[in-house]
Design an enzyme around this catalytic site. Structure first.
Site, PDB file in Angstrom:
ATOM      1  N   GLU A 369       0.773  -1.025   0.089  1.00  0.00           N
ATOM      2  CA  GLU A 369       0.136   0.080  -0.038  1.00  0.00           C
ATOM      3  C   GLU A 369       0.778   1.078   0.154  1.00  0.00           C
ATOM      4  OE1 GLU A 369      -3.553   0.287   2.514  1.00  0.00           O
ATOM      5  OE2 GLU A 369      -4.280  -1.870   1.691  1.00  0.00           O
ATOM      6  N   HIS A 646      -1.808  -1.391  10.495  1.00  0.00           N
ATOM      7  CA  HIS A 646      -1.537  -2.983  10.319  1.00  0.00           C
ATOM      8  C   HIS A 646      -0.074  -3.095  11.494  1.00  0.00           C
ATOM      9  CE1 HIS A 646      -3.370  -4.957   6.795  1.00  0.00           C
ATOM     10  NE2 HIS A 646      -3.735  -3.784   6.794  1.00  0.00           N
TER      11      HIS A 646
END
Length: 662
Positions: A369, A646
């Site tokens: 990402e 995350h």
């Protein structure tokens, strides 16, 4: 295979692409800012709750018409730019390979000699993280913001954590391996005190140079560290910056509070002190990245880190008693006795921990990402202080190479301390929904990690991927896992220059890293859990389909709690995740058809330790037959607390070759 160092084959196309993007960018930026102003994060909501004058609401009322007017005015230019930009993507290369240009601080070639010096093998450390570097308006839907500042800070924290010296603690007691009373932290500020050092029932075995180079032997960190580096003794070739502390069996392996205070206050080196990374540990001044005292995201922190602790080893050699009075170069950090580190599960063969730092001597890093191009450049600039080789801007745009139009790249980024020999990228053609707008795929890399005395290259394979994210798309993810295996097999065949009879290359490891967007406990992910990938590759956290090891925890954080005081710093997040109640409060848990879809409603009833969707897999297939690959340690890392939703993960592999090289 030629590695692409620029996105286009010639300068004319590069200039034309820059011109077209220059026409598009004002419209893109205005649209991004306009949407972002209507999507506040929980941090901003808390800030605005204290605003009695509704100043922010007034700003939105004033700026929205201005943004809209400028956006409409920029649309014709953006359209012209798009008509130029889109066809250019057919000539664009699938990635950009960047190598550190400053030869004075490049050390990739030096690392290749360490294999010969090691003799019986070497360990390699791999890291993976989803960093959520989307355009700011989209990132806010994950409750993170200020993408450009976050990118710089993420890079800074990663290289600061990885470039600290590795400190290992051995427990001599055969009956108790607990070290809950104290732990030595691999922090970089030296103690300059001259008071008498007190031995705390710990023998310090100095197996390598303890003088930290500041830039991890060549290419890292601040300019001050580089200038002062010459004043310190060079470490022997093939050795890592490792300090080993051996604690005897008395008192069940615990240090008293008095003893630990003495260690913390008096440990210092007898040799010349190295400069700290104080400048490099500076935290960006955006609100959600504000550094607090005790935040181990900064390496000047006095907080505890339990990084680089290794399992008990018997017969490791006697401790040289002359080293007992040696003084530690770095600060020792004391943990609260209630924060007990699970050193080893009963049947486990390797170490595992929740760490406030990225592992010392991190060799390879796979990120997902990294969608925003400007953020990718800032991140690359920071990572280049530690990693010499970086592959970024991976993917395709427009309709080139995939079935549907791609607005953003794959978001994959790879960084390495070792030279990259080959690279290849493939786009998943079956993306659905919003995922189809990104060129999600797999990046395959071949790296050289050493050579034998017979000048045979020692290589490794690393794959970085990001699968379909939409819940319920199990068939899509299984198809992508099938493609991943096929592409990897083709990549290995096409890049191999060896034959069975006369091997020119010896394969040391084959590792897959990435965000697979399914966990091993959810009832809805059963197809992925039983995929054939897990018959060829091993997951260190997995017992079998549907069952993780007891110490494994989820890697997906609940976005709503990212800015709570309990978890907004690496140290605080580490402490919270060490308790079951803490995990229930701040991790997303596996889904179940038998429970409510409400996050809060199902936490109390579901078993497990959260959704673990970020994976590190390795295989023993296809490697040199006489070598053995074992996991040395596995870490869940909290150093990016407040910067992403995350948890990064890291794995250290030991490649054992026996007494002699082949």
């Amino acid at each position: 295979m030629v590695l692409y160092t620029s996105p286009f084959p010639n300068s004319f196309l590069s200039v034309l692409h820059s011109f077209s993007w220059g026409l598009i960018f004002p419209c893109y930026w205005l649209a991004d800012r306009l949407v972002a102003s209507f999507v506040p994060t929980t941090y901003e909501k808390r800030q605005r709750a204290d605003d009695p004058c509704y100043f922010h609401a007034l700003c939105i009322i004033i700026t929205t018409p201005i943004y809209l007017a400028l956006l409409v005015a920029s649309l014709p230019f953006a359209l012209i730019g798009f008509l130029l930009w889109s066809p250019l993507q057919s000539a664009r290369r699938p990635y950009i390979y960047s190598r550190l240009e400053d030869k004075n601080h490049a050390n990739g070639a030096t690392l290749l000699t360490e294999w010969k010096a090691a003799g019986n093998g070497k360990s390699f450390c791999f890291g993976s993280a989803n960093v959520c570097l989307l355009p700011d308006s989209l990132a806010r839907f994950n409750n993170v913001f200020n993408t450009q500042a976050r990118a710089k800070e993420i890079g800074r924290r990663i290289r600061n954590g990885a470039s600290r010296p590795q400190i290992k603690i051995y427990i001599d007691s055969p009956t108790n391996t607990s070290i809950s009373a104290a732990s030595f932290s691999s922090l970089v500020s030296p103690q300059g005190g001259e008071n008498t050092n007190r031995t705390v029932n710990a023998g310090i075995k100095r197996t390598t140079s303890m003088e930290y180079k500041g830039d991890n032997s060549g290419s890292n960190n601040s300019e001050d560290s580089r200038e002062d580096k010459g004043g310190a003794g060079e470490s022997n070739e093939g050795e890592e910056n490792t300090c080993i502390v051996r604690i005897n069996g008395e008192d069940n392996g615990h240090m008293s509070d008095t003893e630990t205070d003495n260690v913390n206050g008096q440990a210092h080196a007898s040799g010349p002190a190295e400069p700290s990374l104080e400048g490099d540990a500076e935290i960006s001044k955006t609100p959600n990245h504000k550094q607090k005292e005790g935040d181990s995201g900064s390496l000047d922190s006095y907080s505890a880190s339990r990084e680089s602790l290794v399992k008990v080893r018997v017969g490791d050699g006697t401790v040289d008693q002359s080293t007992v009075n040696n003084k530690l170069l770095y600060k020792a950090s004391i943990m609260k006795k209630t924060s007990v580190r699970k050193k080893k599960h009963t049947d486990e063969t390797f170490d595992h921990e929740i760490s406030a730092f990225f592992p010392a001597n991190l060799d390879f890093l796979c990120l997902q990402e990294v969608f925003d191009k400007r953020a990718a450049e800032k991140l690359k600039e920071q990572l280049h202080h530690y990693f010499e080789y970086i592959v970024y801007d991976v993917g395709v745009y427009s309709c080139h190479g995939c079935c549907s139009f791609k607005f953003v790249n794959s978001g994959l980024l790879f960084a390495s301390r070792y030279p990259v020999m080959d690279a290849a990228y493939h786009c998943y053609p079956n993306g659905r929904g919003t995922d189809s707008l990104a060129s999600k795929g797999a990046l395959f890399l071949k790296v050289q990690v050493g050579s034998t005395p017979q000048d045979q290259r020692i290589v490794g394979y690393i794959s970085c991927t990001h699968l379909q994210a939409i819940a319920g798309d199990t068939t899509v993810r299984c198809e992508q896992l099938d493609m991943l295996q096929d592409w990897l097999s083709e990549f290995r065949k096409s890049t191999s220059s060896s034959s069975t009879a006369n091997p020119e290359e010896l394969v040391a490891f084959d590792v897959i890293c990435g965000d697979l967007n399914f966990d091993n406990c959810s009832s809805e992910d059963k197809l992925e859990q039983q995929h054939s990938l897990f018959t060829h590759y091993k997951d260190p956290c997995r017992l079998g389909p549907g069952e993780d090891k007891p110490w494994a925890i989820g890697t997906l954080l609940d976005p709503e709690g990212l800015y709570d005081d309990e978890v907004c710093t690496p140290d605080n997040l580490q402490k919270v995740l060490e308790s079951e109640e803490g995990r229930k409060g701040y991790l997303v848990y596996p889904t179940s058809k038998n429970h409510s879809s409400s996050q809060k409603g199902r936490k109390a009833s579901l078993k497990g330790n959260g959704r673990r969707i970020d994976y590190m897999l390795y295989t023993e297939e296809g490697l040199y037959l006489e070598w053995k690959v074992e996991v040395e340690e596995f870490s869940f890392i909290t150093q990016l607390a407040g910067l992403t939703d995350h948890l990064p993960v890291a794995m250290r592999l030991m490649v054992s070759t026996g007494e002699d090289d082949p």
